[in-house]
Design an enzyme around this catalytic site. Structure first.
Site, short mmCIF file in Angstrom:
data_model
loop_
_atom_site.label_atom_id
_atom_site.label_comp_id
_atom_site.label_asym_id
_atom_site.label_seq_id
_atom_site.Cartn_x
_atom_site.Cartn_y
_atom_site.Cartn_z
N TYR A 1 74.79 -41.28 -114.36
CA TYR A 1 74.36 -40.58 -113.15
C TYR A 1 73.24 -39.62 -113.55
O TYR A 1 73.40 -38.84 -114.49
CB TYR A 1 75.52 -39.78 -112.53
CG TYR A 1 75.09 -38.86 -111.40
CD1 TYR A 1 75.16 -39.29 -110.08
CD2 TYR A 1 74.61 -37.58 -111.66
CE1 TYR A 1 74.76 -38.45 -109.04
CE2 TYR A 1 74.20 -36.74 -110.63
CZ TYR A 1 74.28 -37.18 -109.33
OH TYR A 1 73.87 -36.37 -108.30
N GLU B 1 68.17 -38.82 -106.57
CA GLU B 1 69.50 -39.09 -107.13
C GLU B 1 69.60 -40.58 -107.46
O GLU B 1 69.46 -41.42 -106.57
CB GLU B 1 70.59 -38.70 -106.13
CG GLU B 1 72.00 -38.90 -106.68
CD GLU B 1 73.07 -38.48 -105.70
OE1 GLU B 1 73.85 -37.57 -106.02
OE2 GLU B 1 73.12 -39.05 -104.59
#
Length: 397
Positions: free
Chosen positions: A118, A206
Site C-alpha cells: 500500500y 492512493e
C-alpha cells in the site's frame, strides 16, 4: 475532483509510473474488443474487468472480476455495466456503473512470489507537509491495518524545501522488505509517484495495491486520485476528466450556479456568506439540537435571484425541516440581503414549506430585521447568534 481508476493511471503513466495496462469500455462488445487489443499488445491471456465508479471496495461488491477467456469477458462486462454497485464507500442504493476497465492480468507465474503493498501520497495537515504513507499490507483496507497492526504502517514526511530525497525513496523500499532488482524498481516507482502527485496538484494519490510481480517489476494495479479543485485552472486537460455522473446532482447544480455547496446528513439547511461563518453556523445548529443538512456559501452577493436559487437547492433535500440564513453585512448591505430574501420567498410561493430563520448582522442589520419583520411572511428574524439558535431550537420542537 475525484478521478476514475483508468484516468488516474493515465496521469501516473505520463510521469513514468509503471501501471497495469487497460482499456476502458462502455459496452460488453467494446470490452471484448479491448480484451483482444490487450492480448495483442501485452500478451495477456486473462483479463480483469473492473467497474469504474468513484468509490473504493469495488471488489467486495462484485465490481472486480477475472475473465479467463473472451466469452467470460463479455459475460462479466455485461453483468457489471448498468448494475448499481454497492460498496462500503457508497450509499445503500449504490452507484450505477457506466463503464468498465478491461485490464491485463499481472499475477502471472515467475521466478519469485508476487507481493502487494500500500502506498499513498497526501498532505499531513498537522505538519503542513506532504507525506508518503506505506505498508507491506497491500490489498487490504488501510483503516483495518491501522486499527489491528499499526506498526505495519510507515510514514515518510517530505520537506517542501528539498522535495523527496533519494535516501527517502530507498528507505521506503527497504522498509517494504525489498532487495535486488525489486528494490531498484521500487525506488524508481516512489520517485515517479511523488513527482506525479506534486506536478498534478493532487490532494491524494492512493495506490492499493502496488504490486511486485513475479519477475520483480513494481507497478500500480489500482489508482485512487483526487485533484485539488482550486488548481484545475492550471490543468485544463484534467478538468475535462470530471465525470458529473459520479457526483451529487445537487452539488453539480450548485456549482453551475456559482454556489459553494456540500450536501450533509442533517435536518437544518443553512445559507451563509463566507466559509468561516458557514462553519460557525454549523456549530450553532448543533448547539441548538439540530444537525446541519448542508454547507452553503452564497459568497459576497445575495440578491433575490441568488437567494432563490440557494433556497431551491437546499429544499431539494427532503430531510430539511428548517432553514437558517446567517448573513454578515460587510461588503453587502444587510437591508439588500433582507429584501432579496423577501423577494425570493414571494417568488417561490408555496414551494417553501419549512420554517426560515434569518440572522443578519453588520451593515444596516436593524433595518434588515425591520424589513423581515414587516414583510408579512413566515420568516423569523434574529440579530444575535444565541437568538438565532433559540429560534432554530424552537421550530425543531
Amino acid at each position: 475532483m475525484n478521478l476514475h481508476e483508468y484516468q488516474g493511471k493515465e496521469i501516473l503513466a505520463s510521469f513514468g509510473v509503471r501501471i497495469q495496462r487497460g482499456i476502458v469500455a462502455q459496452t460488453a462488445a467494446e470490452a471484448v474488443d479491448a480484451a483482444k487489443r490487450l492480448t495483442e499488445e501485452t500478451g495477456t491471456g486473462w483479463h480483469v474487468i473492473k467497474a469504474q465508479i468513484h468509490a473504493g471496495g469495488r471488489g467486495k461488491g462484485g465490481g472486480v472480476k477475472l475473465a479467463k477467456n473472451l466469452k467470460e469477458v463479455e459475460e462479466i462486462a455485461d453483468a457489471i455495466i448498468g448494475m448499481n454497485l454497492i460498496t462500503p464507500q457508497t450509499s445503500k442504493e449504490g452507484k450505477k456503473v457506466h463503464q468498465v476497465l478491461v485490464a491485463e492480468d499481472v499475477y502471472y507465474p515467475g521466478d519469485s512470489e508476487t507481493s502487494e503493498f500500500y502506498i499513498s501520497v497526501l498532505l499531513n495537515r498537522s505538519t503542513g507537509r506532504n507525506m508518503i504513507m506505506y505498508s507491506t499490507e497491500g490489498g487490504m483496507d488501510i483503516e483495518e491495518v491501522a486499527e489491528k497492526t499499526p506498526h505495519l504502517i510507515f510514514n515518510e514526511e517530505i520537506d517542501p524545501a528539498t522535495g523527496l530525497l533519494p535516501f527517502q525513496a530507498r528507505q521506503i523500499a527497504f522498509n517494504l522488505g525489498l532487495s535486488g532488482q525489486a528494490f531498484k524498481e521500487m525506488v524508481k516507482f516512489v520517485s515517479a509517484l511523488y513527482k506525479a502527485y506534486e506536478s498534478s496538484d493532487a490532494s491524494l494519490f492512493e495506490i492499493n495495491p502496488v504490486l511486485k510481480t513475479s519477475d520483480d517489476k513494481i507497478m500500480a494495479v489500482d489508482a485512487k486520485v483526487t485533484i485539488d479543485d482550486n488548481a484545475l485552472y492550471r490543468h485544463k486537460d484534467y478538468e475535462e476528466m470530471r465525470d458529473i455522473r459520479e457526483e451529487d446532482p445537487i452539488e453539480v447544480e450548485a456549482k453551475a450556479a456559482g454556489l459553494n455547496y456540500v450536501n450533509l446528513d442533517g435536518n437544518v439547511g443553512c445559507m451563509v456568506n463566507g466559509a468561516g461563518l458557514a462553519m460557525a453556523t454549523m456549530d450553532l445548529i448543533k448547539m441548538a439540537g439540530g444537525e446541519p443538512a448542508n454547507f452553503l456559501d452564497v459568497g459576497g452577493t445575495a440578491d433575490a435571484q441568488r437567494v432563490e436559487t440557494a433556497f431551491r437547492i437546499i429544499l431539494k433535500d427532503p430531510n430539511v425541516k428548517a432553514i437558517l440564513v446567517n448573513i454578515f453585512g460587510g461588503i453587502v448591505r444587510g437591508d439588500r440581503v433582507a429584501q432579496g430574501i423577501v423577494d425570493a420567498y414571494r417568488s417561490m410561493g408555496d414551494a417553501i414549506k419549512v420554517p426560515i430563520i434569518v440572522r443578519l448582522q453588520g451593515t444596516n442589520a436593524e433595518l434588515a430585521k425591520e424589513l423581515i419583520d414587516n414583510s408579512g411572511l413566515a420568516v423569523h428574524s434574529a440579530i444575535e447568534f444565541k437568538e438565532a439558535a433559540d429560534k432554530v431550537q424552537e421550530v425543531l420542537q
